[in-house]
Scaffold this active site. Structure first.
Site, PDB file in Angstrom:
ATOM      1  N   HIS A  57      49.588  35.959  37.757  1.00  0.00           N
ATOM      2  CA  HIS A  57      48.499  36.933  37.863  1.00  0.00           C
ATOM      3  C   HIS A  57      48.948  38.207  38.580  1.00  0.00           C
ATOM      4  O   HIS A  57      48.119  38.985  39.044  1.00  0.00           O
ATOM      5  CB  HIS A  57      47.312  36.324  38.618  1.00  0.00           C
ATOM      6  CG  HIS A  57      46.803  35.056  38.030  1.00  0.00           C
ATOM      7  ND1 HIS A  57      46.374  34.965  36.728  1.00  0.00           N
ATOM      8  CD2 HIS A  57      46.661  33.806  38.567  1.00  0.00           C
ATOM      9  CE1 HIS A  57      45.978  33.719  36.478  1.00  0.00           C
ATOM     10  NE2 HIS A  57      46.152  33.004  37.577  1.00  0.00           N
ATOM     11  N   HIS A 219      43.006  32.037  33.419  1.00  0.00           N
ATOM     12  CA  HIS A 219      44.007  31.052  33.009  1.00  0.00           C
ATOM     13  C   HIS A 219      43.921  30.773  31.511  1.00  0.00           C
ATOM     14  O   HIS A 219      44.563  29.847  31.017  1.00  0.00           O
ATOM     15  CB  HIS A 219      43.809  29.731  33.756  1.00  0.00           C
ATOM     16  CG  HIS A 219      43.755  29.872  35.230  1.00  0.00           C
ATOM     17  ND1 HIS A 219      42.579  29.985  35.926  1.00  0.00           N
ATOM     18  CD2 HIS A 219      44.749  29.946  36.149  1.00  0.00           C
ATOM     19  CE1 HIS A 219      42.839  30.114  37.210  1.00  0.00           C
ATOM     20  NE2 HIS A 219      44.144  30.099  37.373  1.00  0.00           N
TER      21      HIS A 219
END
Length: 333
Positions: A57, A219
């Site tokens: 991320h 995700h």
């Protein structure tokens, strides 16, 4: 799968080594267990702010370690929560005697592991507080969560809490401010393409050539629905309407508008989205007084966008404007 890596098992370790070499003035890296701390940690007498989560991320969270923001970040494996020992050792490394605020995105593994580490830290005399971020309006429960997911508001909590801690605020005050930011922030995103997790070697989900996923998780978790690709203005409306209806944001209020790229979206396109989101906020009587545009919470190479709207008060704006010196955010320094 085409990626710039050697062995998937070495990806996070080698990336951390690269960060240490690239930014020695900002941070230090510990490898066993893995975490990053600001270069001058611990700062005596200052509340520390710590966050973490799965890798993939970036720049979240390691890119926000430095003066005026995070004191430490704990990177898990790709899309995997950091472990309690990582979090505990990072907490010990940055505690300057005034306590540590843990900023935690609402994913089951993150919540459980930060909770365990917080208890262990308190057992050895380190005061800790937790700010849980759960700002995603797309779905109430997801594959990784009980309750709403923590997404874009995470960056805003980390910046504002980091500035408050840098200014000398007490532990309880910094945590209360972070919770207030979370309570007044709302986010939602969409994906144009999937991403490929290195260990898996294949896309995390499938989309047709003209399909998008509305309400995607960071995700790759499913969102609200699959839809057909439409012009950018209509896609922006799909995200802004649920956000605006959820708080709800009241006419005459000041807001911070954050348009985030998920890793594979050109900045050119993000500004197209920002233009329409700003228009929609203004149509509801909101004043966009601060903004952030760019890839700050990504999902590897996923193409897509998320929008975060934060209703701000004077204190939040003051700390937003405070100097910050990190790899991903640098201003006023």
């Amino acid at each position: 799968m085409k990626k710039l890596l050697n062995a998937p098992s070495d990806l996070v370790k080698e990336a951390l080594a690269g960060m240490a070499l690239a930014h020695p003035d900002l941070l230090r890296v510990q490898f066993d267990p893995a975490f990053l701390v600001r270069a001058d940690a611990p700062v005596r007498g200052k509340v520390s702010v710590l966050s973490g989560g799965g890798s993939g991320h970036e720049p979240l969270h390691g890119g926000f370690v430095g003066r005026g923001m995070l004191d430490a970040a704990c990177p898990g494996a790709v899309f995997t929560s950091p472990t309690p020992d990582q979090i505990l050792e990072a907490t010990r490394a940055v505690d300057g005697g005034a306590g540590v605020v843990h900023v935690v995105k609402n994913y089951t593994g993150d919540v459980m592991n930060f909770e365990m580490a917080g208890e262990l830290a308190r057992d050895i005399g380190i005061a800790t507080e937790t700010v849980l971020v759960n700002d995603d309006v797309a779905v109430e429960n997801s594959l990784y969560t009980a309750g709403r997911r923590g997404v874009g508001t995470t960056v805003l909590v980390e910046k504002i809490c980091g500035a408050a801690a840098e200014a000398g605020r007490a532990l309880a005050d910094v945590a209360a401010l972070g919770r207030r930011v979370n309570e007044h922030g709302r986010s939602m995103g969409l994906a144009l393409t999937p991403c490929t997790v290195p260990h898996a070697g294949k896309p995390s989900f499938e989309l047709g050539p003209d399909e998008i996923e509305v309400g995607i998780g960071i995700h790759g978790e499913p969102g609200r629905r699959r839809a057909k690709l439409e012009p950018a203005d209509r896609l922006t409306e799909m995200l802004m309407e649920p956000i605006l209806d959820d708080l709800p944001f009241r006419a005459g209020k000041d807001v911070l508008l954050f348009v985030n790229g998920l890793g594979g979206t050109p900045l050119l396109e993000l500004y197209v989205v920002f233009r329409k989101a700003h228009e929609l906020a203004a149509a509801r009587g909101l004043r966009v007084v601060r903004s952030l545009v760019g890839p700050y919470i990504t999902s590897l190479e996923m193409a897509g966008v998320s929008i975060t709207l934060l209703q701000v008060d004077d204190e939040m704006v003051r700390y937003w404007d405070a100097p910050v010196h990190t790899a991903a955010l640098r201003w006023g320094v």
